[in-house]
Design an enzyme around this catalytic site. Structure first.
Site, short mmCIF file in Angstrom:
data_model
loop_
_atom_site.label_atom_id
_atom_site.label_comp_id
_atom_site.label_asym_id
_atom_site.label_seq_id
_atom_site.Cartn_x
_atom_site.Cartn_y
_atom_site.Cartn_z
N GLY A 112 -1.99 54.79 -54.32
CA GLY A 112 -1.91 54.11 -55.60
C GLY A 112 -2.16 52.62 -55.44
N GLU A 113 -2.19 52.12 -54.20
CA GLU A 113 -2.53 50.71 -54.04
C GLU A 113 -4.04 50.57 -54.24
OE1 GLU A 113 -1.65 51.65 -49.55
OE2 GLU A 113 -1.06 52.60 -51.41
N TYR B 35 9.34 53.01 -51.13
CA TYR B 35 9.16 51.84 -50.27
C TYR B 35 10.20 50.75 -50.57
CZ TYR B 35 4.47 52.71 -48.19
OH TYR B 35 3.41 53.17 -47.46
N ARG C 63 3.39 45.53 -48.42
CA ARG C 63 3.82 46.31 -49.59
C ARG C 63 5.33 46.52 -49.61
NH1 ARG C 63 -0.05 51.04 -47.85
NH2 ARG C 63 0.65 50.14 -45.88
N HIS D 201 4.74 56.01 -38.45
CA HIS D 201 3.49 55.25 -38.22
C HIS D 201 3.61 54.45 -36.92
CE1 HIS D 201 2.94 56.50 -42.29
NE2 HIS D 201 3.59 55.51 -42.86
N ASP E 283 1.70 62.77 -43.08
CA ASP E 283 1.53 61.80 -44.19
C ASP E 283 0.62 62.40 -45.27
OD1 ASP E 283 1.96 59.49 -45.62
OD2 ASP E 283 0.74 58.20 -44.34
ZN ZN Z 1 4.04 55.29 -44.87
#
Ligand code: ZN
Length: 383
Positions: free
Chosen positions: A68-69, A129, A162, A223, A284
């Site tokens: 969505g970014e 997030y 983000r 990650h 992911d």
């Molecule tokens: Zn992530």
């Protein structure tokens, strides 16, 4: 009817050799070289030439879409049960991710419950997030206590542009809420952490752990293979007692830009002395993956659950022997890190979540979850 699987080479995930498996009541009833079923009505599957492993536990997926970014044109779509089942992911754990404004936890909850309805053992995290986190019932601990699929909070973002740049106090508060909710509900109360490219790496987590009673495995960062610097930082963090997660979905551009391929990261981590039990892989799936052509952004693709399957197949085929540590990193280890004590293992009493793969080609032919076939002889059998 109970099911007897014969002649499979079993990795539980440790190597057990050729075993028979009796499945009854949704669980593994027995594992033995020879099981006597005389006089009982049993469905028998001859799995000669096949490898049997636990169903995959994927600690990071975005079943309601991720990303969505970069504008509304870059939203990724939902992932359906068929895609998870065909990838052998029987326990996907859903997370909201970047966007908690145009996506919501209630939509994620609906997707997770929909996957359960189709026969998968889907779970989820509350939050996103951002800190303070979005929740369904008003707080992290009450979401964990009141909502069966909620295992903890995540992906909480740190060291990323983000991220909401949570303070040390905010991370501690988050961890203590997840922990107290977990204690009440008999869950692990995990805090799953998205770590970005930022210079601070895992330092925000170290700061939050310092000078209090929170255990070293409070935070479960993902990650960890996104660049060489973070990878080295994550090895130290794992040696101090945490479980760390490597992302399997990638693009050639990510690798060229310095991402450590997940398989290489796993091998190097073990060679550096990290106990293999503290290493996991996740896909992911549903996260956005930019596609470039001649250096120009052409499209936004989405990560797939089968990036995990491909790593599994690499570990099974073309090696002199099956790399059981790789199997463990997508079954037993994430199940333990998430507190799923009956998942990710083949043993009496465990949930009958299992995969059969061809020993020569690595092709996934059968997927079972809770004693029911989701895929049988390459055919989908979703409810
Ligand atoms: Zn992530």
């Amino acid at each position: 009817m109970p099911i007897l699987i014969k002649n499979a080479e079993v990795y539980a995930p440790g190597a057990l050799g050729q075993q028979q498996l009796l499945i009854a009541g949704g669980t593994v009833a027995a594992v033995a070289p020879e099981i006597d079923i005389r006089g009982n009505a049993v469905e028998v599957l001859d799995a000669s030439g096949r490898i049997l492993v636990p169903g995959l536990v994927d600690a990071l997926t975005h079943p309601s879409g991720g990303g969505g970014e970069g504008g509304f044109g870059n939203r990724t779509g939902e992932i359906d049960a068929a895609e998870f089942a065909l990838a052998g992911v029987t326990s996907p754990v859903g997370a909201l991710g970047t966007d908690a404004l145009c996506r919501s936890l209630s939509v994620l909850f609906g997707c997770v419950m929909g996957l359960r309805h189709k026969g998968l053992a889907a779970q989820m995290y509350t939050g996103s997030y951002q800190v303070p986190p979005v929740t369904l019932t008003g707080s992290i601990d009450s979401d964990i206590v009141l909502l069966d699929p909620v295992l903890g909070v995540g992906e909480v973002a740190i060291s990323d542009h983000r991220s909401s740049q949570p303070t040390t106090e905010e991370l501690r508060r988050l961890a203590s809420q997840a922990r107290s909710g977990g204690i009440i509900a008999g869950k692990r109360g995990v805090v799953f952490v998205h770590v970005g490219d930022g210079e601070t790496g895992l330092d925000p987590l170290r700061a939050a752990l310092h000078g209090n009673e929170l255990p070293a495995d409070t935070f479960y960062p993902t990650h960890a293979n996104r660049n060489a610097t973070l990878f080295e930082d994550a090895l130290a963090f794992a040696k101090a007692g945490a479980t760390i997660d490597f992302t399997t979905s990638t693009t050639p551009e990510f690798i060229a830009a310095g991402e450590v391929p997940a398989v290489d990261a796993h091998r190097a981590a073990i060679e550096s002395g990290v106990p293999q039990e503290r290493l996991t892989f996740s896909s992911d799936a549903g996260g956005s993956l930019p596609l470039y052509e001649h250096g120009e952004l052409k499209a936004m693709d989405a990560a797939k659950p089968n990036s995990l399957t491909q790593v599994l197949q690499q570990a099974l085929v073309g090696e002199s022997q099956v790399n059981a540590a790789v199997v463990a990193a997508m079954t037993l280890n994430p199940a333990n890190a998430l507190g799923l004590s009956s998942k990710g293992r083949i043993e009496p009493g465990a949930d009958a979540d299992l995969l059969l793969l061809d020993a020569q080609s690595g092709q996934l032919s059968h997927v079972m979850c809770g004693g029911r076939w989701l895929v049988h002889e390459n055919q989908l059998r979703l409810q």
